[in-house]
Design a protein around this motif. Structure first.
Motif, PDB file in Angstrom:
ATOM      1  N   ASN A   1      48.582  71.492 108.993  1.00 34.75           N
ATOM      2  CA  ASN A   1      48.002  72.655 109.124  1.00 34.75           C
ATOM      3  C   ASN A   1      49.122  73.646 109.743  1.00 34.75           C
ATOM      4  OD1 ASN A   1      46.154  70.282 110.293  1.00 34.75           O
ATOM      5  ND2 ASN A   1      45.020  71.820 110.658  1.00 34.75           N
ATOM      6  N   PHE A   2      48.765  74.959 109.515  1.00 35.79           N
ATOM      7  CA  PHE A   2      49.372  76.150 110.637  1.00 35.79           C
ATOM      8  C   PHE A   2      48.866  77.163 110.892  1.00 35.79           C
ATOM      9  CE2 PHE A   2      48.989  77.215 105.952  1.00 35.79           C
ATOM     10  CZ  PHE A   2      48.883  79.225 105.867  1.00 35.79           C
ATOM     11  N   VAL A   3      49.182  77.675 111.584  1.00 34.44           N
ATOM     12  CA  VAL A   3      48.305  78.225 112.958  1.00 34.44           C
ATOM     13  C   VAL A   3      48.420  80.558 111.656  1.00 34.44           C
ATOM     14  CG1 VAL A   3      47.456  77.633 114.548  1.00 34.44           C
ATOM     15  CG2 VAL A   3      49.295  78.809 114.090  1.00 34.44           C
ATOM     16  N   PHE A   4      48.014  80.623 111.308  1.00 31.22           N
ATOM     17  CA  PHE A   4      48.646  82.879 111.116  1.00 31.22           C
ATOM     18  C   PHE A   4      47.523  83.525 112.863  1.00 31.22           C
ATOM     19  CE2 PHE A   4      44.746  81.703 108.294  1.00 31.22           C
ATOM     20  CZ  PHE A   4      43.877  83.368 108.368  1.00 31.22           C
ATOM     21  N   TYR A   5      48.180  84.883 112.348  1.00 32.02           N
ATOM     22  CA  TYR A   5      47.106  85.159 113.281  1.00 32.02           C
ATOM     23  C   TYR A   5      46.762  87.484 112.138  1.00 32.02           C
ATOM     24  CZ  TYR A   5      49.114  83.043 116.574  1.00 32.02           C
ATOM     25  OH  TYR A   5      49.488  81.426 117.740  1.00 32.02           O
ATOM     26  N   ASP A   6      46.026  87.689 112.364  1.00 29.29           N
ATOM     27  CA  ASP A   6      45.635  88.888 112.299  1.00 29.29           C
ATOM     28  C   ASP A   6      46.004  89.745 113.150  1.00 29.29           C
ATOM     29  OD1 ASP A   6      43.930  89.422 114.474  1.00 29.29           O
ATOM     30  OD2 ASP A   6      42.448  89.620 112.916  1.00 29.29           O
ATOM     31  N   PRO A   7      46.334  91.348 112.741  1.00 33.49           N
ATOM     32  CA  PRO A   7      47.083  92.357 113.797  1.00 33.49           C
ATOM     33  C   PRO A   7      45.988  91.844 115.087  1.00 33.49           C
ATOM     34  CG  PRO A   7      46.444  92.850 111.371  1.00 33.49           C
ATOM     35  CD  PRO A   7      45.672  91.683 111.702  1.00 33.49           C
ATOM     36  N   ASP A   8      45.790  91.570 115.273  1.00 29.38           N
ATOM     37  CA  ASP A   8      44.723  91.631 116.665  1.00 29.38           C
ATOM     38  C   ASP A   8      45.132  90.381 117.911  1.00 29.38           C
ATOM     39  OD1 ASP A   8      43.673  94.620 116.993  1.00 29.38           O
ATOM     40  OD2 ASP A   8      42.547  94.599 115.011  1.00 29.38           O
ATOM     41  N   GLY A   9      45.695  89.858 117.417  1.00 26.31           N
ATOM     42  CA  GLY A   9      45.997  88.620 117.200  1.00 26.31           C
ATOM     43  C   GLY A   9      44.945  87.511 117.770  1.00 26.31           C
ATOM     44  N   ASN A  10      43.978  87.257 116.340  1.00 26.22           N
ATOM     45  CA  ASN A  10      43.062  86.759 116.516  1.00 26.22           C
ATOM     46  C   ASN A  10      43.810  85.344 115.821  1.00 26.22           C
ATOM     47  OD1 ASN A  10      40.677  87.562 117.339  1.00 26.22           O
ATOM     48  ND2 ASN A  10      40.720  88.872 115.861  1.00 26.22           N
ATOM     49  N   LYS A  11      43.703  84.577 116.211  1.00 28.44           N
ATOM     50  CA  LYS A  11      44.819  83.596 115.490  1.00 28.44           C
ATOM     51  C   LYS A  11      43.346  82.270 115.059  1.00 28.44           C
ATOM     52  CE  LYS A  11      47.619  79.528 117.609  1.00 28.44           C
ATOM     53  NZ  LYS A  11      48.098  78.591 119.331  1.00 28.44           N
ATOM     54  N   PHE A  12      43.923  82.143 113.596  1.00 30.17           N
ATOM     55  CA  PHE A  12      43.066  80.927 112.758  1.00 30.17           C
ATOM     56  C   PHE A  12      44.279  79.824 112.427  1.00 30.17           C
ATOM     57  CE2 PHE A  12      41.933  85.571 112.306  1.00 30.17           C
ATOM     58  CZ  PHE A  12      40.946  85.393 112.400  1.00 30.17           C
ATOM     59  N   ASP A  13      43.051  78.598 112.067  1.00 35.82           N
ATOM     60  CA  ASP A  13      44.222  77.402 111.202  1.00 35.82           C
ATOM     61  C   ASP A  13      43.985  77.835 109.757  1.00 35.82           C
ATOM     62  OD1 ASP A  13      45.250  75.090 111.923  1.00 35.82           O
ATOM     63  OD2 ASP A  13      43.629  74.100 111.504  1.00 35.82           O
ATOM     64  N   VAL A  14      44.722  76.755 109.582  1.00 38.05           N
ATOM     65  CA  VAL A  14      44.689  76.437 107.787  1.00 38.05           C
ATOM     66  C   VAL A  14      44.870  74.788 107.632  1.00 38.05           C
ATOM     67  CG1 VAL A  14      45.374  76.614 105.330  1.00 38.05           C
ATOM     68  CG2 VAL A  14      45.770  78.649 107.383  1.00 38.05           C
ATOM     69  N   TRP A  15      43.641  74.319 107.587  1.00 40.40           N
ATOM     70  CA  TRP A  15      43.637  72.568 107.000  1.00 40.40           C
ATOM     71  C   TRP A  15      44.429  72.119 105.500  1.00 40.40           C
ATOM     72  CZ3 TRP A  15      39.367  68.658 107.789  1.00 40.40           C
ATOM     73  CH2 TRP A  15      40.056  67.291 107.829  1.00 40.40           C
ATOM     74  N   SER A  16      45.285  71.586 104.925  1.00 39.76           N
ATOM     75  CA  SER A  16      45.086  71.230 103.827  1.00 39.76           C
ATOM     76  C   SER A  16      43.938  70.430 102.954  1.00 39.76           C
ATOM     77  CB  SER A  16      46.398  70.372 103.508  1.00 39.76           C
ATOM     78  OG  SER A  16      46.395  68.918 104.032  1.00 39.76           O
ATOM     79  N   GLU A  17      43.197  69.483 104.522  1.00 37.33           N
ATOM     80  CA  GLU A  17      41.854  69.370 103.174  1.00 37.33           C
ATOM     81  C   GLU A  17      40.732  69.987 103.348  1.00 37.33           C
ATOM     82  OE1 GLU A  17      43.043  65.946 102.490  1.00 37.33           O
ATOM     83  OE2 GLU A  17      45.157  66.489 102.611  1.00 37.33           O
ATOM     84  N   LEU A  18      40.011  69.175 102.063  1.00 35.58           N
ATOM     85  CA  LEU A  18      38.294  69.542 102.035  1.00 35.58           C
ATOM     86  C   LEU A  18      36.951  68.870 102.812  1.00 35.58           C
ATOM     87  CD1 LEU A  18      38.150  71.546  98.664  1.00 35.58           C
ATOM     88  CD2 LEU A  18      38.012  72.950 100.478  1.00 35.58           C
ATOM     89  N   SER A  19      36.876  69.916 103.308  1.00 36.50           N
ATOM     90  CA  SER A  19      35.354  68.760 104.326  1.00 36.50           C
ATOM     91  C   SER A  19      34.905  67.648 102.971  1.00 36.50           C
ATOM     92  CB  SER A  19      34.464  69.384 105.072  1.00 36.50           C
ATOM     93  OG  SER A  19      34.784  69.935 105.901  1.00 36.50           O
ATOM     94  N   PRO A  20      34.468  66.350 102.640  1.00 38.12           N
ATOM     95  CA  PRO A  20      33.989  66.379 101.641  1.00 38.12           C
ATOM     96  C   PRO A  20      33.145  66.303 101.330  1.00 38.12           C
ATOM     97  CG  PRO A  20      34.554  64.094 103.618  1.00 38.12           C
ATOM     98  CD  PRO A  20      34.924  65.928 104.034  1.00 38.12           C
ATOM     99  N   SER A  21      31.535  66.860 102.201  1.00 36.05           N
ATOM    100  CA  SER A  21      30.730  67.376 101.780  1.00 36.05           C
ATOM    101  C   SER A  21      30.959  68.621 100.812  1.00 36.05           C
ATOM    102  CB  SER A  21      29.776  68.426 102.850  1.00 36.05           C
ATOM    103  OG  SER A  21      29.900  68.886 103.953  1.00 36.05           O
ATOM    104  N   TYR A  22      32.007  70.009 100.835  1.00 36.53           N
ATOM    105  CA  TYR A  22      32.293  70.907 100.182  1.00 36.53           C
ATOM    106  C   TYR A  22      32.936  70.290  99.085  1.00 36.53           C
ATOM    107  CZ  TYR A  22      33.850  75.467  99.162  1.00 36.53           C
ATOM    108  OH  TYR A  22      33.976  76.836  98.212  1.00 36.53           O
ATOM    109  N   LYS A  23      33.411  69.720  99.463  1.00 33.42           N
ATOM    110  CA  LYS A  23      34.854  68.963  97.759  1.00 33.42           C
ATOM    111  C   LYS A  23      33.514  68.557  96.709  1.00 33.42           C
ATOM    112  CE  LYS A  23      38.857  66.526  97.943  1.00 33.42           C
ATOM    113  NZ  LYS A  23      39.796  65.800  98.315  1.00 33.42           N
TER     114      LYS A  23
END
Length: 135
Positions: A110-132
């Motif tokens: 995972n890693f996190v990133f921020y938008d210009p207003d400081g909203n924090k988001f996460d990115v995960w390297s795994e797709l959920s099985p139902s989506y995959k």
């Protein structure tokens, strides 16, 4: 009739400048802006509609856990470690504020990133099985 919640349709995010934020999400993350006025913008990103709502400067979507650590409320998924590394480098080149790629003790990275207003988001390297299974 099946009376259950089926999906998340819209997520609302506080922003201080609707125009700037809509442009940022479009240019940095590839969102599609479908509506914009002085108080809100609607963007489509990752198969979800986001409403960017003009809010007070101290507002963002983050929260603090019991230990005082700032947390994100939303995780985006990508399809594998290579995809995670690619988007990480793309965000870096575009000047997005990002954290380091982490091993949090579970499958994937995972890693996190921020938008210009400081909203924090996460990115995960795994797709959920139902989506995959849909692709």
């Amino acid at each position: 009739m099946n009376n259950k919640l089926l999906r998340v349709g819209t997520i609302y995010l506080p922003v201080t400048n609707v125009e700037r934020s809509a442009d940022w999400y479009e240019s940095k993350l590839g969102a599609v802006v479908t509506y914009k006025d002085k108080d809100k913008a609607i963007i489509n990103l990752a198969d979800i509609s986001f409403f960017l709502v003009k809010s007070a400067p101290e507002q963002n979507a983050n929260f603090y856990d019991i230990y005082g650590d700032e947390r994100f409320s939303l995780t985006f998924e990508v399809n594998g470690l290579k995809a995670l590394e690619t988007i990480y480098h793309d965000f870096h080149e575009k000047g997005v504020t990002i954290g380091v790629i982490e091993n949090r003790g579970h499958i994937g990275r995972n890693f996190v990133f921020y938008d210009p207003d400081g909203n924090k988001f996460d990115v995960w390297s795994e797709l959920s099985p139902s989506y995959k299974g849909r692709n």
